[in-house]
Design an enzyme around this catalytic site. Structure first.
Site, PDB file in Angstrom:
ATOM      1  N   LYS A 112      70.373  -7.753  38.887  1.00 23.15           N
ATOM      2  CA  LYS A 112      69.170  -7.224  39.526  1.00 23.15           C
ATOM      3  C   LYS A 112      67.906  -7.603  38.754  1.00 23.15           C
ATOM      4  O   LYS A 112      66.817  -7.630  39.307  1.00 23.15           O
ATOM      5  CB  LYS A 112      69.289  -5.719  39.691  1.00 23.15           C
TER       6      LYS A 112
HETATM    7  C1  PLP Z   1      73.935  -4.843  42.955  1.00 19.56           C
HETATM    8  C2  PLP Z   1      75.141  -5.485  42.364  1.00 19.56           C
HETATM    9  C3  PLP Z   1      76.064  -6.204  43.157  1.00 19.56           C
HETATM   10  C4  PLP Z   1      75.934  -6.313  44.659  1.00 19.56           C
HETATM   11  O1  PLP Z   1      74.875  -7.132  45.057  1.00 19.56           O
HETATM   12  P1  PLP Z   1      74.307  -7.042  46.551  1.00 19.56           P
HETATM   13  O2  PLP Z   1      73.106  -7.910  46.564  1.00 19.56           O
HETATM   14  O3  PLP Z   1      73.961  -5.579  46.752  1.00 19.56           O
HETATM   15  O4  PLP Z   1      75.378  -7.478  47.464  1.00 19.56           O
HETATM   16  C5  PLP Z   1      77.130  -6.816  42.523  1.00 19.56           C
HETATM   17  N1  PLP Z   1      77.314  -6.715  41.190  1.00 19.56           N
HETATM   18  C6  PLP Z   1      76.464  -6.016  40.399  1.00 19.56           C
HETATM   19  C7  PLP Z   1      76.737  -5.918  38.942  1.00 19.56           C
HETATM   20  C8  PLP Z   1      75.335  -5.394  40.946  1.00 19.56           C
HETATM   21  O5  PLP Z   1      74.500  -4.708  40.148  1.00 19.56           O
END
Ligand code: PLP
Length: 496
Positions: A112
């Site tokens: 993120k």
């Molecule tokens: C948010 C997240 C995901 C999922 O990603 P999306 O864009 O919501 O599909 C996968 N792995 C981790 C570690 C995340 O923080």
């Protein structure tokens, strides 16, 4: 050429990129999508000689056409700097027959950071462009990862404040420590005596509260959201797919024009949608493999054409993928409906009313780029264990879901296309589950001892994000009931 954004739910006047970033969601409740997906104007050859920041500019300028070169480059430079622990911003690691693109080298060691380190800058530039003089207040409910990444992104960014609510007893020890030790006078972190849904509903209620909006307005504030449906989060995520293809080319791992597969551990469908956009921009991609954990709504959707969230919510070792409503899927639904807003709205209305919808055969035929797969808890743990034993590479639980799905896919399909797996979190972030998968004996160890043990096994230095919370002061101690959230927001803003 200027690119505008329209809503997925009605035919209305399109808006500029900066306006779409400021608004987050369209007025009709739809998501903003670009009127068309632009193509790259430089070749992969050229991109393969560029830095991450340069690739970011080439990709993002095609989407954010109302940003000047200086504005966009300024945002990129402020986002992708020494907050990342590798100069390349992302790392591409070859292990066990696949290429792992490590998206966790930012401030909070999860993917993120890739978008949330630039979103605050995109937002403040957008505010200036649209003559918004009010201070932007970001309100976020988090189940763990998003909150910290948003806090780190917005901390000390002039013209912004950020308030994060998390379920007091619903996040991991590391996740809570990361948030409550957050520095920055413009940050505020509050635990609530409820679960994530209570936090989420509370935030939604505040966003929809007209009196509150008026009070904020008078005091010189305006709410905004750092939610993953904001195009200011989606666009920066396209960059690393373009970059990883260019890097494979630069390193001679693939030939020019050779197609690759991409596997993405998926929750809200934002990350994999970015890969789909990268493909549509011209990156040679064969299959997009959508990996789910036991909450396999998406797997079932790709298999049957029916999206059905009416099922038990399962808590897994990959909590950031424990999601039953994948918000960003709406952008894909709109696209395969032939950009028919009425059809999309009909399906989304069915989803909120009855928890499910079924797409037409025509729409299903347009999903040929995608393959769904899922991994159980046992398969995920086995994958961490096996890849560590075979190669010494240690991955986190989310990435392991993708690795497991890929292994099953490759074995069943005999597809030998070179494959990139999105590695979305550092194993340090989910050290307990990771270490237990490697050996059950670690079950008894205290959290920070596990961290030390993981360093020994992996040979990868403990990231700063973990090191700094070991002895950091707890700066945020407020806990409130869900009913008191509004009052807490007003208090922090000095309005009451
Ligand atoms: C948010 C997240 C995901 C999922 O990603 P999306 O864009 O919501 O599909 C996968 N792995 C981790 C570690 C995340 O923080």
């Amino acid at each position: 050429m200027s690119l505008l954004y329209k809503s997925t739910r009605s035919v209305s006047e399109p808006v500029t990129a900066s306006m779409a970033i400021l608004k987050g969601l369209a007025d009709d409740g739809g998501l903003f999508v670009p009127e068309s997906i632009p193509s790259l104007d430089v070749s992969m050859e050229e991109l393969s000689k560029m830095t991450y920041q340069e690739v970011a500019y080439e990709v993002m300028k095609k989407f954010l056409t109302d940003f000047t070169e200086e504005e966009l480059k300024g945002c990129i430079d402020r986002a992708y700097d020494s907050k990342f622990d590798t100069e390349d911003i992302v790392e591409l690691v070859k292990a066990d027959g696949a290429y792992y693109i490590e998206l966790f080298h930012g401030a909070t060691i999860a993917f993120k950071d890739m978008a949330l380190s630039i979103l605050p800058h995109l937002m403040t530039v957008s505010a200036k462009k649209n003559n918004v003089s009010k201070e932007i207040v970001i309100l976020t409910a988090t189940s763990g990862d998003t909150g910290k990444a948003a806090l780190a992104g917005f901390a000390d960014v002039p013209g912004t404040k950020i308030i994060v609510f998390y379920p007091k007893n619903g996040v991991s020890m590391i996740q809570e420590l990361q948030m409550v030790t957050q520095k920055g006078a413009n940050t505020h972190v509050i635990g609530i005596t409820g679960n994530f849904d209570d936090a989420q509903n509370g935030v939604k209620a505040i966003f929809g509260d007209a009196d509150m909006k008026a009070e904020l307005d008078k005091a010189g504030f305006q709410f905004s959201s750092a939610n993953s449906i904001n195009i200011g989060r989606l666009v920066p995520q396209i960059v690393y797919y373009v970059y990883s293809y260019a890097k494979l080319l630069a390193e001679g791992e693939i030939k020019a024009g050779e197609k690759i597969n991409i596997v993405v551990p998926t929750g809200n469908f934002g990350n994999i949608l970015a890969a789909y956009y990268a493909k549509n921009m011209g990156v040679p991609v064969e299959k997009l493999i959508c990996a789910s954990n036991d909450n396999k709504v998406l797997y079932d959707f790709f298999a049957t054409g029916c999206y059905d969230k009416n099922r038990e919510f399962i808590l897994t070792s990959s909590p950031s993928m424990d999601i039953l409503i994948s918000s960003n899927l709406e952008r894909l639904i709109y696209k395969i409906a032939g950009e028919n807003a009425a059809k999309n709205k009909e399906l989304m209305t069915a989803l909120s009313a009855g928890g499910k919808y079924t797409i037409t055969d025509d729409m299903k035929a347009k999903l040929a780029d995608f393959i769904g797969g899922y991994a159980t808890e046992a398969e995920t743990a086995d994958t961490i264990h096996a890849i560590y034993e075979n190669t010494g590479y240690i991955m986190d639980t989310h990435t392991a879901v993708a690795a497991s799905v890929y292994k099953k896919y490759a074995a069943d399909s005999k597809d030998e296309t070179k494959t990139v797996i999105a590695s979305t979190a550092s194993p340090y972030k989910f050290a307990r589950s990771v270490m237990n998968a490697i050996d059950a004996k670690y079950d008894e160890m205290a959290d920070f001892d596990l961290i030390d043990e993981l360093e020994k096994l992996s040979g990868v230095a403990i990231p700063n994000a973990v090191q700094e919370i070991r002895n950091a002061d707890i700066l945020h101690k407020t806990v409130c009931a869900p009913a008191e959230m509004k009052q807490e927001v007003l208090k922090f803003l000095g309005i009451n």
